[in-house]
Design a protein around this motif. Structure first.
Motif, short mmCIF file in Angstrom:
data_model
loop_
_atom_site.label_atom_id
_atom_site.label_comp_id
_atom_site.label_asym_id
_atom_site.label_seq_id
_atom_site.Cartn_x
_atom_site.Cartn_y
_atom_site.Cartn_z
N ASP A 73 0.82 -1.22 0.00
CA ASP A 73 0.00 0.00 0.00
C ASP A 73 0.85 1.27 0.00
O ASP A 73 0.54 2.26 0.66
N VAL A 74 1.95 1.22 -0.75
CA VAL A 74 2.82 2.38 -0.93
C VAL A 74 2.71 2.82 -2.38
O VAL A 74 2.77 1.99 -3.29
N ASP A 75 2.54 4.11 -2.60
CA ASP A 75 2.44 4.65 -3.96
C ASP A 75 3.76 4.42 -4.70
O ASP A 75 4.82 4.86 -4.24
N PRO A 76 3.72 3.75 -5.85
CA PRO A 76 4.97 3.47 -6.58
C PRO A 76 5.42 4.59 -7.51
O PRO A 76 6.23 4.36 -8.40
N SER A 77 4.93 5.80 -7.31
CA SER A 77 5.37 6.92 -8.15
C SER A 77 6.76 7.37 -7.69
O SER A 77 6.92 7.80 -6.55
N PRO A 78 7.75 7.27 -8.57
CA PRO A 78 9.12 7.60 -8.14
C PRO A 78 9.39 9.10 -8.12
O PRO A 78 8.86 9.86 -8.93
N ALA A 79 10.23 9.49 -7.19
CA ALA A 79 10.76 10.85 -7.18
C ALA A 79 11.96 10.93 -8.11
O ALA A 79 12.24 11.98 -8.68
N GLY A 95 21.25 9.57 1.08
CA GLY A 95 20.07 9.94 1.88
C GLY A 95 18.94 10.57 1.09
O GLY A 95 18.09 11.25 1.66
N LEU A 96 18.92 10.37 -0.23
CA LEU A 96 17.90 11.02 -1.05
C LEU A 96 16.62 10.21 -1.20
O LEU A 96 15.70 10.66 -1.87
N GLY A 97 16.54 9.02 -0.61
CA GLY A 97 15.32 8.22 -0.70
C GLY A 97 15.61 6.76 -0.48
O GLY A 97 16.65 6.39 0.06
N PHE A 98 14.66 5.92 -0.90
CA PHE A 98 14.80 4.47 -0.78
C PHE A 98 14.60 3.84 -2.15
O PHE A 98 14.01 4.44 -3.05
N SER A 99 15.09 2.63 -2.30
CA SER A 99 14.95 1.90 -3.55
C SER A 99 14.70 0.43 -3.25
O SER A 99 15.10 -0.07 -2.19
#
Length: 107
Positions: free
Chosen positions: A24-30, A46-50
């Protein structure tokens, strides 16, 4: 945290997006990057997760990264690439029959 995804043309992206939807996590990438090493570098900074294959932990420098295994089994389609149009050799025909049997048995 922002999602750092591989580009849509990679084999990993559909699996990662499906896993996120399952959670239930939105898969729209930054961010979208073409290489796993780039995704790891962005995470390390530290810019996000993958979401990447577990093998990345042993291949890339994951200092300052926290690895969290996902328990959802991933399914991947595979195919057999052969030259064509040619007749299959007897050994190739036998291999194809064996492979087909093994794949059906594993379902």
């Amino acid at each position: 945290m922002p999602y750092i995804a591989l580009t849509p043309d990679t084999s990993i992206r559909p699996l990662a997006d499906a896993a996120l939807r399952h959670l239930d996590v939105d898969p729209s990438p930054a961010w979208e990057v073409a290489h796993m090493s780039s995704a790891v570098a962005l995470v390390r900074e530290g810019l996000g997760f993958s979401l990447l294959p577990a093998s990345c932990a042993s291949v890339f420098n994951i200092e300052r990264c926290h690895v969290v295994p996902i328990k959802q089994p991933a399914r991947r389609s595979i195919g057999l690439l052969e030259t064509g149009p040619v007749s299959r050799s007897p050994s190739m025909s036998a291999f194809m029959a064996f492979l087909h049997e093994r794949l059906l048995a594993s379902r």
